[in-house]
Design a protein around this motif. Structure first.
Motif, PDB file in Angstrom:
ATOM      1  N   ASN A  21      21.286  49.904-116.113  1.00  0.00           N
ATOM      2  CA  ASN A  21      20.633  49.565-114.846  1.00  0.00           C
ATOM      3  C   ASN A  21      21.700  49.339-113.778  1.00  0.00           C
ATOM      4  O   ASN A  21      22.628  48.551-113.970  1.00  0.00           O
TER       5      ASN A  21
ATOM      6  N   ILE B 152      20.430  43.130-122.607  1.00  0.00           N
ATOM      7  CA  ILE B 152      20.592  43.564-121.216  1.00  0.00           C
ATOM      8  C   ILE B 152      20.718  45.088-121.174  1.00  0.00           C
ATOM      9  O   ILE B 152      21.444  45.685-121.978  1.00  0.00           O
ATOM     10  N   ASP B 153      20.027  45.666-120.234  1.00  0.00           N
ATOM     11  CA  ASP B 153      20.105  47.118-120.043  1.00  0.00           C
ATOM     12  C   ASP B 153      21.322  47.428-119.177  1.00  0.00           C
ATOM     13  O   ASP B 153      21.297  47.274-117.946  1.00  0.00           O
ATOM     14  N   ILE B 154      22.416  47.829-119.827  1.00  0.00           N
ATOM     15  CA  ILE B 154      23.668  48.063-119.089  1.00  0.00           C
ATOM     16  C   ILE B 154      23.637  49.369-118.298  1.00  0.00           C
ATOM     17  O   ILE B 154      24.578  49.666-117.544  1.00  0.00           O
TER      18      ILE B 154
ATOM     19  N   ILE C 273      22.293  45.637-112.786  1.00  0.00           N
ATOM     20  CA  ILE C 273      22.991  44.845-113.806  1.00  0.00           C
ATOM     21  C   ILE C 273      24.472  45.208-113.835  1.00  0.00           C
ATOM     22  O   ILE C 273      25.340  44.338-114.001  1.00  0.00           O
TER      23      ILE C 273
END
Length: 227
Positions: free
Chosen positions: A8, A4-6, A11
């Motif tokens: 973003n 997961i792209d934290i 998100i």
């Protein structure tokens, strides 16, 4: 599954909402069961006077009904006939001899009559091959031309594979069925190799060189032989 792209923003917003939701659920559960948790952690409940033996007694009493039931069922099952998985169980009388030396191809019942036997015969296969009747008569003739020594000498000239079906001692491992080797079928008839082959095949093995092949004595003081 990709990470997961934290970084973003969407998100980050999703994670914060889930963290808040989980924290609220934990607080609600602690509020509902708080009194029970305090009671279990404080151990201030009323003492009922139970001992360890009382707990074991209750466990045994609960199992007595099962023991009684099992005894009742077992008493009726003992009278029943055992159910066999097969209708016919073979015994010793049904055994048949297989994988003998005739099946493998090492012997022929026409040459060795001892091997011409039914499948129900469980006797052990013979170790030695049949002896030539002419050779066997040698031992019963008069000495010194015939007799035991002449019989053993004639038997010693026969290779072991012609006297036995299998190797019976470790000394036969070298030279067993030597006639089937490549060198025996394609042996040279001249040259140095033939000389070596002839010496190796002889009963006494390689012989030393004659005296006239030896080096001459070095010059020096020599003692005269005593007369």
């Amino acid at each position: 599954m990709p990470l997961i792209d934290i970084t973003n923003p969407d998100i980050i917003k999703f994670l914060i909402e889930n963290y808040d939701k989980t924290a609220k659920l934990r607080m609600k559960w602690n509020h509902i069961h708080g009194e029970k948790m305090k009671e279990a952690a404080s151990l201030t409940r009323e003492e009922k006077g139970y001992y360890e033996t009382d707990v074991l007694k209750q466990t045994m009493v609960a199992g007595m009904a099962i023991i009684t039931r099992d005894n009742t069922v077992a008493s009726s099952n003992r009278k029943l006939r055992v159910i066999r998985d097969g209708t016919h169980i073979p015994g010793i009388t049904n055994l048949k001899k297989k994988h003998c030396i005739t099946d493998v191809g090492f012997a022929d019942p026409k040459i060795d009559p001892r091997l011409a036997r039914p499948d129900t015969d469980l006797s052990v296969d013979p170790i030695m091959r049949p002896i030539d009747p002419k050779q066997k008569k040698v031992i019963y003739k008069d000495i010194p031309v015939f007799g035991r020594n002449a019989y053993l000498k004639s038997r010693s000239r026969i290779p072991p594979e012609q006297k036995y079906y299998f190797i019976e001692c470790s000394g036969w491992e070298y030279g067993w069925r030597l006639t089937d080797s490549y060198f025996n079928k394609n042996a040279p008839t001249c040259g140095r190799v033939w000389r070596l082959t002839r010496d190796v095949k002889s009963r006494t093995g390689p012989h030393p060189d004659p005296k006239h092949y030896q080096n001459s004595d070095l010059l020096g003081v020599a003692k005269c032989p005593k007369v």
